[in-house]
Design a protein around this motif. Sequence first.
Motif, short mmCIF file in Angstrom:
data_model
loop_
_atom_site.label_atom_id
_atom_site.label_comp_id
_atom_site.label_asym_id
_atom_site.label_seq_id
_atom_site.Cartn_x
_atom_site.Cartn_y
_atom_site.Cartn_z
N LEU B 34 -2.55 8.66 5.54
CA LEU B 34 -3.16 9.52 4.37
C LEU B 34 -2.55 11.15 4.57
N SER B 35 -2.26 11.37 5.75
CA SER B 35 -1.81 12.94 5.92
C SER B 35 -0.45 13.01 5.29
N ALA B 36 0.25 11.78 5.20
CA ALA B 36 1.63 11.89 4.71
C ALA B 36 1.76 11.89 3.14
N VAL B 37 0.45 11.69 2.62
CA VAL B 37 0.35 11.44 0.98
C VAL B 37 0.05 13.18 0.47
N ALA B 94 4.00 2.50 -4.16
CA ALA B 94 5.22 3.09 -3.78
C ALA B 94 5.03 4.38 -2.90
N VAL B 95 3.77 4.99 -3.39
CA VAL B 95 3.21 6.19 -2.84
C VAL B 95 2.98 5.86 -1.40
N ALA B 96 2.35 4.63 -1.17
CA ALA B 96 2.01 4.19 0.15
C ALA B 96 3.23 3.94 0.84
N ARG B 97 4.21 3.36 0.49
CA ARG B 97 5.54 2.81 1.14
C ARG B 97 6.16 4.34 1.61
N THR B 98 6.30 5.02 0.79
CA THR B 98 6.75 6.64 1.11
C THR B 98 6.24 7.35 2.33
N LEU B 385 4.53 -3.77 2.82
CA LEU B 385 5.24 -2.92 2.06
C LEU B 385 6.52 -2.65 2.46
N ASP B 386 7.02 -2.72 3.71
CA ASP B 386 8.19 -2.46 4.32
C ASP B 386 9.17 -3.43 3.83
N GLU B 387 10.16 -2.54 3.14
CA GLU B 387 11.13 -3.69 2.35
C GLU B 387 12.12 -4.31 3.46
N SER B 388 12.01 -3.90 4.57
CA SER B 388 12.97 -4.67 5.74
C SER B 388 12.27 -5.93 6.05
N ASP B 389 11.18 -5.94 5.91
CA ASP B 389 10.26 -7.18 6.45
C ASP B 389 9.28 -7.75 5.43
N GLY B 390 9.18 -7.25 4.26
CA GLY B 390 8.18 -7.83 3.48
C GLY B 390 8.91 -8.91 2.60
#
Lengths: 52, 520
Positions: B34-37, B94-98, B385-390
């Motif tokens: 949340l702090s990163a949004v 995408a917001v959560a992934r960022t 959500l991580d595109e490297s393991d999702g």
Amino acid sequence: MVTNQVEAENPVEPDQREAGDAFLRAADAAIERALSGTAEAFLAQNRQLGGQ
Amino acid sequence: MVPKILGADVELSNFVLGLSEPDGTGRMASRALLSAVRGVPASVFTTTQSLDWGRKYLPANGGCVYIDSDHLELALCETFSAFDHVAYWRAMLAVARTAMVHVNEELPHGCRLQVLANCSDGQSNSYGSHVNVLLTRDAWDNIFCRRAHYLAYLAAFQISSIVITGQGKVGAERDRPDVDFQLSQRADFIQTLVSIDTMVYRGVINSRDEPLCGLGRHAADPPLARLHVIFFDSTLCEVATLLRVGMLQMVVAMIEAGCVNADLALDDPLEALEHYSRDPDLGARARLVNGGMRTAVELQREFLDEARQFAARGGFDGIVPGADRLLQLWDDTLGRLEARDFDTLSRRLDWVLKRRLLQGVLERRPELTWQSPALRQLDQLYASLDESDGLFWAVERAGQVDRVVDEAAVERARREPPSDTRAWTRAQLLRLAGRNRVEQIDWDRMRFTLPSARPPYSRSRTVRMPTPFGDTRAANERYFGAGASLAVVLEALGACEEPYFTAAQMIAPEVWTIGTGEER
């Protein structure tokens, strides 16, 4: 409205039907990475608080 | 009848891999996310409540994020079109992934924040992916207070819809009988037909009566209500996401019009849900009240037939945008389910894609079974959500799933609100005011501070937006011309001076965030 709608009537075309499991090949690397880790640790740390 | 405006509030799974804490890491993970949004706090008042904590609205698109029971929760702005809903769902993911990527850059070596868009951790803990749809107060009363067969009709629709809306999961939870794989992640957590509760004793139909359409004399006219659907899974396949909300829009519209075929009611909805969810071969039949027996797909076909007849009479005109395309896609998907055409359905439906991925792993790794921890881990990672393991994103990147909106639309949904709902005005006001002038925000009202006001005049101004399909761009764009000040815009929008919170409500915001029934 903001959306560019991709043709949604019938998005699966016959030539898109894969003879093999292309989607499985696509996920190969992610699956192998996951299987090389420790599943037990992942599951233990994944425990979530029940939500709504 | 009223436009079938859509919304969603979705809890994500979040934890820090590589870090062990006695009570888990969900709390720190959700707070770090949340702090990163970047967003505007919904209130200048802080609370300690664990439900709805730290809510921030996004000036970019009018949605918001907050923390609910240690889960980052994404609340999508109001959309009219189901296609737009898909774009905003993708945008909020995408917001959560960022945020996740940003947090991961700060974590020490060996630790990684994981964020999953699913509804169960596989260990008997579930969290919701709620969908909301607007309806008239009369329709609400018919469902919950007057006509039991309306409720039964809605329940039969939702239960049979899992053949399209399920994300799929490995195994059973909550001490239910074991199973290798089932369609619905939520089925094991649904304990009753109707319930107001969302965290315990969850119902197929949720009766929370919280319209978010104004209060008392400021309520929308005609009186409106919000159907809060807690039954569905999170879906990542765009076709499944589109149909999940598009079919719901149509069925609720039919209910609102009184077009309800009581012959589709299930005799024992909970038993039907269990049977349908545990039958990925789609052969299970459940008994109807009228004595007939139906598979979930057969039942869905009958709902589709009802919807087609309704459409032929113009019933969806102005109420459900793109109804013809939705009906066609619903029909085509059911046809493929009837044919057990899982090759092409894996491009559209999460449970089919996930099942086939996991079946493929089992074929190649004979040492694994459905009970293996590795399989259960892959079940969870499907929705990472991580595109490297999702797993889902890997398949999508390879072009192996169908899209219904393009990347440009998703990017636009990240940056802009929809023009045809009140979300447009909310976003413009947030941009104009900036965080320092916002006192309090909810979906149907916003309160601002005007520093220029002097006693005896109040500095607070409240804008009410009780109608979700009102305050659109077409209605209000003229007020937001270049150089327009906040004071001028608020006056043009009819903002009022009087504070709308009592002192008691400021101290205990839960009084107004939890529906009390007095809203009516």
